[in-house]
Scaffold this motif. Structure first.
Motif, PDB file in Angstrom:
ATOM      1  N   THR A 290     -39.388  -6.859 -25.967  1.00 12.50           N
ATOM      2  CA  THR A 290     -40.183  -5.954 -26.809  1.00 12.50           C
ATOM      3  C   THR A 290     -41.005  -4.979 -25.978  1.00 12.50           C
ATOM      4  OG1 THR A 290     -41.953  -7.615 -26.936  1.00 12.50           O
ATOM      5  CG2 THR A 290     -40.330  -7.572 -28.724  1.00 12.50           C
ATOM      6  N   VAL A 292     -39.528  -3.020 -24.049  1.00 14.53           N
ATOM      7  CA  VAL A 292     -38.609  -1.880 -23.971  1.00 14.53           C
ATOM      8  C   VAL A 292     -38.716  -1.069 -25.269  1.00 14.53           C
ATOM      9  CG1 VAL A 292     -36.211  -1.118 -23.726  1.00 14.53           C
ATOM     10  CG2 VAL A 292     -37.004  -3.198 -22.543  1.00 14.53           C
ATOM     11  N   PRO A 293     -39.152   0.205 -25.189  1.00 16.61           N
ATOM     12  CA  PRO A 293     -39.213   1.016 -26.407  1.00 16.61           C
ATOM     13  C   PRO A 293     -37.857   1.045 -27.104  1.00 16.61           C
ATOM     14  CG  PRO A 293     -40.278   2.167 -24.585  1.00 16.61           C
ATOM     15  CD  PRO A 293     -39.597   0.950 -24.002  1.00 16.61           C
ATOM     16  N   SER A 295     -36.582  -1.450 -28.802  1.00 13.01           N
ATOM     17  CA  SER A 295     -35.978  -2.783 -28.910  1.00 13.01           C
ATOM     18  C   SER A 295     -35.927  -3.271 -30.360  1.00 13.01           C
ATOM     19  CB  SER A 295     -36.753  -3.786 -28.053  1.00 13.01           C
ATOM     20  OG  SER A 295     -38.143  -3.649 -28.273  1.00 13.01           O
ATOM     21  N   SER A 296     -36.757  -2.657 -31.216  1.00 12.66           N
ATOM     22  CA  SER A 296     -36.775  -3.118 -32.618  1.00 12.66           C
ATOM     23  C   SER A 296     -35.428  -2.870 -33.299  1.00 12.66           C
ATOM     24  CB  SER A 296     -37.885  -2.401 -33.387  1.00 12.66           C
ATOM     25  OG  SER A 296     -37.756  -1.004 -33.233  1.00 12.66           O
TER      26      SER A 296
END
Lengths: 419, 419
Positions: A290, A292-293, A295-296
């Protein structure tokens, strides 16, 4: 063109702060075609600053100072540079106006100390510090450049990106510096070195090779300084193509990125989703992913099953399994991975269970014993590892290994070859 | 006694890695009564290493090298030091046996490159690198000490703590350095400085005060260098007693420990259990807690509810709440805290939901908007924060703030005073 960085301030030399400025500056200067010859951290002491400057000028063409230009007594860089360049301090109305405006924005009153920052060396080119009160000063002597800037990271970064680097590029014609990084998986540094010995020995002079081991990964860095970018790129492509032939599957990626970023990128591209069930890693896998931008798009969540009841009631791990095999076992790791994959209905799931330490080890399950399981629609793979490091490193290493397992799986490497 | 640190490796000078070793070494050496004169980062190049060593020896009594002692071609520190000290490389069976055992533990085979690490300088005292293959070497010349150790942080730390610092203390008589740290909560640095101005001005010469702001905490560090430990301890106790009278409740703790360690210690002592439900912090709270040894006594686990479906189905957050108020809201944060507290049946529960960034912000909910909720048998408290920092810092700050909220609650501070 060679640059030296000198960071001034006792806080660095007593370890109160970690110098992150220099690494950032090195990366940016490098991109702009400048080479860092040396980084030195010195005290707020005139003799020390002067000695460091003399030595830096003897090795490099450009010297960049950070720090020691605040308004308080302990900051002496400005006065030292004035004496060094035989300059006088003169009042500058522009600088004062800038300081006043800045403080007004921050709803702060100007005081005597802050006002002294409008006294500037008459022999320096002034560069406005848009986000701070201490002006940046640029000196020249015998064709060499000496710049003094704030140590506050965001002030330094603003001055470097918008003023100093552009001016340096204007002032000097710089060669291209090209770095290429290859992430190699599954080979210890020394084994890798042996495998690619011939290739390495045949590298042309202009290509410098470095090995950067990082847990189960080795970063191979090829660096060149060139005035002919195109042919050097060609040369690098050619050498890397050869390296591919030698290393094949052992090459995980051809860019310098952390494993979790590859996980996020690859799974997003393949439109696959991931969940995790963490015991010994205690949420660190979730944290790395999370961080890592974006990742959602592929990561649904984690059940940190630190307590066995959570393994039982949330992840539906059979109590009998826990009794028969213990929490740190193939069976429980696999059940956790299956459990969270169903619970959060994802394509893949990672589970970890182990003894991070310092306590809790036994004879047959010493501290550092870890099981990592990987569940997919095809079933579960589970592997045992022994990381005999400290608690924090056992956690980090387990996390890194889990990412590498998953990446191998995504690359279609057969289960029995996963390491 | 003056020490210089020289870090060797191009990776630092191109900014590929941040040198965190030096700050750690500086802190530990400082505690042991040594002063750092300079930190220099140089290339893997013989002339550069030699020049740096000559200069360091001209300023300091002890020079500590990190890095450049791996088995690969780019690592030349060992050979450089051999020439510098006019030493020969000789085979050492003990080192080889150590390497073989280490690799056996790691289920790796030894190869000729690793074997070369058993070739050691005949003029150096060998210090075993318990957690790595490259031995630590200790040279002496004209009463000065030069030590070469690995750059891998955990290998360096192991060697420094267990061997190098103890040997340096034995070799040189150093004064006692006493540090005492007070954690102050709820006061910005400047406000704190004003509040304790008189106390600070009345401190005796021998006590140096440093302010170390760390998110919503300020660490006050009192440092002394003394040859009379007992009376200095008395003096420190006296000054700190006075500080207690001035700051009262604002003093969170009188030791330099991370907030999560206080959470684990206090809750274990009170026999209270904790669970967490994390959205924007993505497992970082769980990670920080579980990185404290012994946390398993009070921490049950976390549901990292990164995806809203996890908030709904695992944490039983009403879909309507999510629709009406959005995931980043008082209502959802509170429901998450209630949900996980019931789910894992714990005394307390922390929940976080927010926009970590870089994207996802809106006009009324900009990046950095965070809700933190705290659930107990008495009910739920929920508070909104705006951390306008980068993604990583927003996550760290949210985590730190959650711990401070919980600690305040445990200290019996009324809900409306929680900050």
């Amino acid at each position: 063109m060679k640059v030296e960085i000198i960071t001034i301030g006792d806080e660095i030399l007593i370890g109160q702060i970690v110098d992150t400025n220099s690494a950032w500056m090195a990366v940016e200067l490098n991109k702009a075609g400048f080479e860092i010859e040396q980084i030195s951290s010195v005290h707020d002491r005139e003799d020390h600053i002067v000695q460091a400057l003399d030595l830096a000028l003897s090795r490099a063409d450009i010297v960049l100072f950070t720090g020691g230009i605040g308004p308080t007594k302990d900051d002496i860089t400005k006065y030292t540079l004035c004496r060094y360049f035989d300059a006088a301090l003169v009042f500058n109305q522009e600088v004062l106006t800038h300081i006043e405006n800045l403080l007004r924005h921050r709803q702060k009153a100007i005081n005597e100390l802050t006002r002294t920052q409008a006294m500037v060396p008459d022999k320096a080119t002034l560069i406005s510090n848009k986000v701070g009160t201490a002006p940046v000063t640029w000196f020249e002597k015998d064709g060499k450049v000496v710049v003094s800037m704030p140590g506050v990271p965001y002030e330094m970064k603003e001055a470097m990106s918008t003023e100093i680097i552009p001016r340096l590029q204007q002032r000097y014609s710089t060669p291209d510096v090209i770095h290429r990084t290859i992430l190699v998986r599954g080979l210890p540094e020394s084994a890798l070195a042996i495998r690619i010995a011939d290739w390495e020995n045949n590298l042309p002079e202009i290509i410098k090779l470095a090995y950067l081991p990082n847990f189960n990964l080795v970063k191979l860095r090829l660096s060149t300084v060139t005035n002919d970018r195109q042919s050097t790129q060609k040369e690098l492509d050619f050498r890397i193509a050869k390296l591919r032939e030698i290393l094949g599957e052992a090459i995980l990626a051809e860019e310098d990125v952390p494993a979790e970023k590859l996980v996020v990128e690859w799974m997003s591209r393949l439109q696959l989703s991931l969940s995790t069930a963490e015991s010994c890693t205690g949420g660190f896998i979730a944290h790395r992913i999370t961080s890592v931008p974006g990742s959602s798009t592929m990561y649904k969540g984690s059940v940190v099953a630190y307590d066995n009841t959570v393994k039982q009631y949330q992840l539906k791990v059979d109590e009998q399994l826990l009794k028969d095999h213990g929490a740190v076992s193939n069976e429980v790791a696999s059940a956790m991975a299956r459990g969270v994959r169903e619970l959060l209905s994802t394509d893949f799931a990672i589970a970890t269970t182990g003894i991070a330490g310092p306590d809790g080890g036994t004879v047959d399950k010493p501290v550092g014993t870890v099981w990592i399981a990987l569940a997919s629609a095809k079933g579960v793979v589970s592997k045992q590892y022994r990381f005999q490091l400290g608690r924090q490193l056992n956690i980090e290493r387990t996390t890194q290994t889990a990412f590498l397992l998953l990446l191998d799986k995504l690359r279609g490497i057969p289960d029995e070859d996963l390491i």
